[in-house]
Design an enzyme around this catalytic site. Structure first.
Site, mmCIF file in Angstrom:
data_model
loop_
_atom_site.group_PDB
_atom_site.id
_atom_site.type_symbol
_atom_site.label_atom_id
_atom_site.label_comp_id
_atom_site.label_asym_id
_atom_site.label_seq_id
_atom_site.Cartn_x
_atom_site.Cartn_y
_atom_site.Cartn_z
ATOM 1 N N ASP A 33 0.850 -1.188 0.000
ATOM 2 C CA ASP A 33 0.000 0.000 0.000
ATOM 3 C C ASP A 33 0.884 1.236 0.000
ATOM 4 O O ASP A 33 1.980 1.215 0.575
ATOM 5 C CB ASP A 33 -0.910 0.020 1.232
ATOM 6 C CG ASP A 33 -1.998 -1.038 1.164
ATOM 7 O OD1 ASP A 33 -2.360 -1.448 0.044
ATOM 8 O OD2 ASP A 33 -2.487 -1.465 2.236
ATOM 9 N N ASP A 86 -7.162 -1.567 -4.350
ATOM 10 C CA ASP A 86 -8.243 -1.217 -3.427
ATOM 11 C C ASP A 86 -9.192 -0.205 -4.067
ATOM 12 O O ASP A 86 -10.421 -0.304 -3.929
ATOM 13 C CB ASP A 86 -7.674 -0.635 -2.131
ATOM 14 C CG ASP A 86 -6.817 -1.628 -1.370
ATOM 15 O OD1 ASP A 86 -7.067 -2.835 -1.506
ATOM 16 O OD2 ASP A 86 -5.897 -1.194 -0.654
#
Length: 207
Positions: free
Chosen positions: A166, A180
């Site tokens: 991330d 995401d």
């Protein structure tokens, strides 16, 4: 002479009134059957085009996610965060063993299984797909699921336990990635389509 005219003119009366004779009925049935056959012939072609859109969107979403993670790992990991819009948005590389937005880090294997199940369900649903908006929505879900599943399979600490990369870090919000984002956008689009009554097969229903 009048009798002859009456006999000769009689067959023209049904046509003039629009009732039609046996030949018209046969001709009408032929035209109707041809239209139905054409619709049936075009349906598989339309379905194939929607499937192509689904997989095209999925491939684009997957490649964008994969390439962004490769760049982040190579250039940003173990480095100071990069400020994009001051304190409001930064690029900050982290490894996330949980679900989207860092939720549930103790259930990595379960989330891996869920992602794999989502991919299988989308692949099966694609066979009955005739709606372009649904094709885009499912493509986003598929591309996002494949992006994070790739991390879980191939990244450390091990097979099906890998931590997802991330790097998008808004202020006062969880850190996430492009996969995401694709999953969330696809989910929102599906909710909108469901509220509007549009099914994946292209039909519209009203509750």
């Amino acid at each position: 002479m009048a009798e002859a005219e009456r006999i000769i003119g009689t067959p023209d009366i049904p046509d003039a009134e629009g009732t039609g004779g046996p030949e018209d009925e046969v001709r009408g049935e032929t035209v109707g059957d041809t239209g139905a056959d054409t619709d049936r012939a075009e349906a598989p072609g339309k379905g194939k085009r929607k499937i192509m859109v689904l997989f095209a969107v999925a491939v684009v979403a997957y490649l964008l996610d994969l390439s962004s993670k490769m760049i982040v790992v190579a250039k940003l990991e173990h480095q100071q965060p990069i400020e994009i819009f001051g304190e409001w948005l930064r690029f900050d590389a982290i490894r996330n063993a949980g679900a989207a937005f860092g939720i549930g880090e103790a259930f990595t294997v379960i989330f891996t299984a869920i992602a794999a199940t989502v991919i299988v369900v989308i692949a099966r649903l694609a066979r009955k797909l005739y709606s372009l908006p649904w094709a885009i929505a499912l493509g986003l879900l598929l591309g996002g699921a494949l992006g994070n599943l790739t991390d879980r399979i191939f990244r450390s600490p091990g097979l099906f336990k890998g931590a997802v990369v991330d790097f998008i870090a808004p202020a006062h919000f969880a850190v996430f990635n492009l996969a995401d984002s694709a999953i969330v956008c696809g989910g929102i689009l599906i909710v909108i389509l469901s509220f509007r009554g549009l099914d994946p097969d292209g039909t519209v229903h009203k509750d």
